[in-house]
Write an enzyme that holds these catalytic residues in place. Structure first.
Site, PDB file in Angstrom:
ATOM      1  N   GLU A 262     -10.564   3.949   7.575  1.00 12.79           N
ATOM      2  CA  GLU A 262      -9.499   4.869   8.002  1.00 12.79           C
ATOM      3  C   GLU A 262     -10.200   6.060   8.670  1.00 12.79           C
ATOM      4  O   GLU A 262     -10.054   6.285   9.860  1.00 12.79           O
ATOM      5  CB  GLU A 262      -8.675   5.309   6.778  1.00 12.79           C
ATOM      6  CG  GLU A 262      -7.534   6.268   7.102  1.00 12.79           C
ATOM      7  CD  GLU A 262      -6.910   6.894   5.833  1.00 12.79           C
ATOM      8  OE1 GLU A 262      -7.562   6.927   4.771  1.00 12.79           O
ATOM      9  OE2 GLU A 262      -5.772   7.406   5.939  1.00 12.79           O
TER      10      GLU A 262
ATOM     11  N   HIS B 158      -9.870   1.341  -0.143  1.00 12.81           N
ATOM     12  CA  HIS B 158      -9.638   2.068   1.116  1.00 12.81           C
ATOM     13  C   HIS B 158     -10.961   2.126   1.886  1.00 12.81           C
ATOM     14  O   HIS B 158     -11.988   2.538   1.341  1.00 12.81           O
ATOM     15  CB  HIS B 158      -9.223   3.511   0.834  1.00 12.81           C
ATOM     16  CG  HIS B 158      -7.785   3.721   0.484  1.00 12.81           C
ATOM     17  ND1 HIS B 158      -7.200   3.173  -0.610  1.00 12.81           N
ATOM     18  CD2 HIS B 158      -6.816   4.454   1.098  1.00 12.81           C
ATOM     19  CE1 HIS B 158      -5.924   3.561  -0.664  1.00 12.81           C
ATOM     20  NE2 HIS B 158      -5.665   4.336   0.369  1.00 12.81           N
TER      21      HIS B 158
ATOM     22  N   HIS C 119       0.849  -1.202   0.000  1.00 13.71           N
ATOM     23  CA  HIS C 119       0.000   0.000   0.000  1.00 13.71           C
ATOM     24  C   HIS C 119       0.882   1.249   0.000  1.00 13.71           C
ATOM     25  O   HIS C 119       1.345   1.706   1.042  1.00 13.71           O
ATOM     26  CB  HIS C 119      -0.902  -0.035   1.245  1.00 13.71           C
ATOM     27  CG  HIS C 119      -1.951   1.035   1.274  1.00 13.71           C
ATOM     28  ND1 HIS C 119      -3.309   0.759   1.350  1.00 13.71           N
ATOM     29  CD2 HIS C 119      -1.867   2.389   1.261  1.00 13.71           C
ATOM     30  CE1 HIS C 119      -3.997   1.881   1.385  1.00 13.71           C
ATOM     31  NE2 HIS C 119      -3.146   2.896   1.344  1.00 13.71           N
TER      32      HIS C 119
ATOM     33  N   HIS D 157       1.122   5.013  -2.233  1.00 11.10           N
ATOM     34  CA  HIS D 157       0.652   5.912  -3.298  1.00 11.10           C
ATOM     35  C   HIS D 157       1.877   6.538  -3.950  1.00 11.10           C
ATOM     36  O   HIS D 157       2.698   7.150  -3.259  1.00 11.10           O
ATOM     37  CB  HIS D 157      -0.233   7.006  -2.713  1.00 11.10           C
ATOM     38  CG  HIS D 157      -1.459   6.478  -2.036  1.00 11.10           C
ATOM     39  ND1 HIS D 157      -2.687   6.407  -2.656  1.00 11.10           N
ATOM     40  CD2 HIS D 157      -1.645   5.964  -0.784  1.00 11.10           C
ATOM     41  CE1 HIS D 157      -3.577   5.891  -1.818  1.00 11.10           C
ATOM     42  NE2 HIS D 157      -2.979   5.610  -0.677  1.00 11.10           N
TER      43      HIS D 157
ATOM     44  N   ASP E 125       1.927   3.925   3.085  1.00  6.99           N
ATOM     45  CA  ASP E 125       0.911   4.836   2.545  1.00  6.99           C
ATOM     46  C   ASP E 125       1.554   5.992   1.751  1.00  6.99           C
ATOM     47  O   ASP E 125       1.575   5.934   0.523  1.00  6.99           O
ATOM     48  CB  ASP E 125       0.046   5.378   3.704  1.00  6.99           C
ATOM     49  CG  ASP E 125      -1.387   5.683   3.308  1.00  6.99           C
ATOM     50  OD1 ASP E 125      -1.779   5.354   2.189  1.00  6.99           O
ATOM     51  OD2 ASP E 125      -2.115   6.246   4.152  1.00  6.99           O
ATOM     52  N   ASP E 126       2.000   7.019   2.438  1.00  3.21           N
ATOM     53  CA  ASP E 126       2.590   8.214   1.801  1.00  3.21           C
ATOM     54  C   ASP E 126       3.804   8.613   2.643  1.00  3.21           C
ATOM     55  O   ASP E 126       3.758   9.606   3.387  1.00  3.21           O
ATOM     56  CB  ASP E 126       1.569   9.363   1.793  1.00  3.21           C
ATOM     57  CG  ASP E 126       0.227   8.936   1.200  1.00  3.21           C
ATOM     58  OD1 ASP E 126       0.133   8.825  -0.032  1.00  3.21           O
ATOM     59  OD2 ASP E 126      -0.710   8.685   1.988  1.00  3.21           O
TER      60      ASP E 126
END
Ligand code: ADE
Ligand code: ZN
Length: 328
Positions: free
Chosen positions: A193, A190, A10, A12, A271-272
């Protein structure tokens, strides 16, 4: 834990852009994006919704396939330095050619070219999952799904949805998901969250994904946790992202430990990462401190992630050998 081989499911691609990389592109293009950064050079945002705005503004510097080629190389270099041997990245035709199929193919060509180079030079394997963006709405998601269907294969292997979980419903995106599934793409979404258990249930029952991005707020409803365990749904858990955005105050308070103990298939991702001041090695270190997890737990999480990866069996076997060699 930099040297342990890791699987990341996961990530981005734009969210993995180092802030200095984005500043460099902005300078080349004479764009003033100084408001996006703190004095120390890190990304500046106040909450999740502000994060989404900053993310999209930073992404506006990425305007050509060549920009994405450079981005992909920079991201994979950082992942490989953290021990990642296999990664799946979310790609958005929204940002790569405005959902035009011909333009998207050019961006994809450049991204794959960079991925091939990284595999040769750094030993990291990448696959792509196309994501529509929830707050961009179902019409754009349909166009995104067509881009996905047109490029589905052994490299673009999945389809998903990211963005603001508080707007619209998974069922609003059924056409896009049906289109992607018919093209042979595997599904992740997603949920859980910013939305609670009801959001996870809606994603699970309306989209029937094999994996859920985050999914962690399922912890608020133990019947749902048990359903996830029984179905074998894999959670792409990003603890550092959740802590950085304030969903839980610390790693110790994060529910990944409870979900794991109750039999849910959990995996670990970033994630990021530069937005949340994290890396895969830091995630492992923080989890090891918080839950007293040793290498055998991380080996289990990596095996779960590899089993849930959307790659073909040859790729899976090749990566499995690398995990096994490290655990021998
Ligand atoms: N896009 C990038 N990061 C995201 C996140 N954490 N949640 C939803 N959409 C995203
Ligand atoms: Zn995400």
């Amino acid at each position: 834990m930099k040297s342990m081989p890791k699987i990341e499911l996961h990530l981005h691609l734009e969210g993995a852009a180092p802030p200095a990389f984005i500043r460099g592109l902005a300078q080349e293009k004479h764009m003033d994006l100084s408001g996006l950064f703190n004095p120390d050079g890190s990304y500046r945002f106040t909450d999740f919704w502000d994060f989404l705005k900053v993310y999209e503004a930073a992404t506006s510097t990425l305007q050509t396939p060549e920009d994405y080629r450079r981005l992909t190389l920079a991201v994979l270099e950082e992942s490989a330095a953290n021990g990642v041997v296999y990664s799946e990245t979310f790609l958005s035709p929204d940002f790569c050619g405005g959902r035009d199929v011909g333009a998207w193919k050019e961006y994809l060509h450049a991204i794959r070219d960079a991925a091939d180079q990284a595999e040769r030079q750094m030993g990291i394997t990448l696959r792509g999952i196309i994501t529509c963006i929830r707050h961009f709405g179902p019409d754009k998601a349909r166009e995104t799904a067509v881009c996905a269907a047109e490029t589905a294969g052994d490299w673009i292997t999945g389809f998903g949805i990211a963005g603001d979980e508080k707007v619209l419903q998974p069922k609003d995106f059924l056409w896009a998901f049906d289109c992607a599934r018919e093209a042979g793409l595997r599904i992740t979404a997603h949920a859980g969250e910013w939305g609670g258990p009801e959001s996870v249930r809606a994603a699970l029952h309306d989209l029937n994904p094999e994996r859920i991005g985050h999914g962690v707020r399922a912890i608020e409803d133990l019947a749902l946790v048990d359903e996830l365990a029984e179905r074998g749904t894999v959670l792409e858990v990003c603890p550092g992202s959740n802590v950085a955005l304030g969903i839980w105050p610390t790693f110790r308070a994060h529910p990944i430990g409870k979900l794991f103990d109750r039999g849910v298939k959990v995996t670990v991702s970033t994630d990021d990462p530069p937005f949340f001041h994290t890396t895969m090695a830091r995630e492992y270190d923080m989890l090891s401190d918080a839950f007293d997890w040793d290498d055998s737990v991380f080996a289990t999480l990596n095996r779960t992630a590899l089993d849930a990866a959307f790659c073909d069996t040859d790729t899976r076997s090749k990566i499995a050998k690398r995990l096994e060699a490290a655990n021998a």
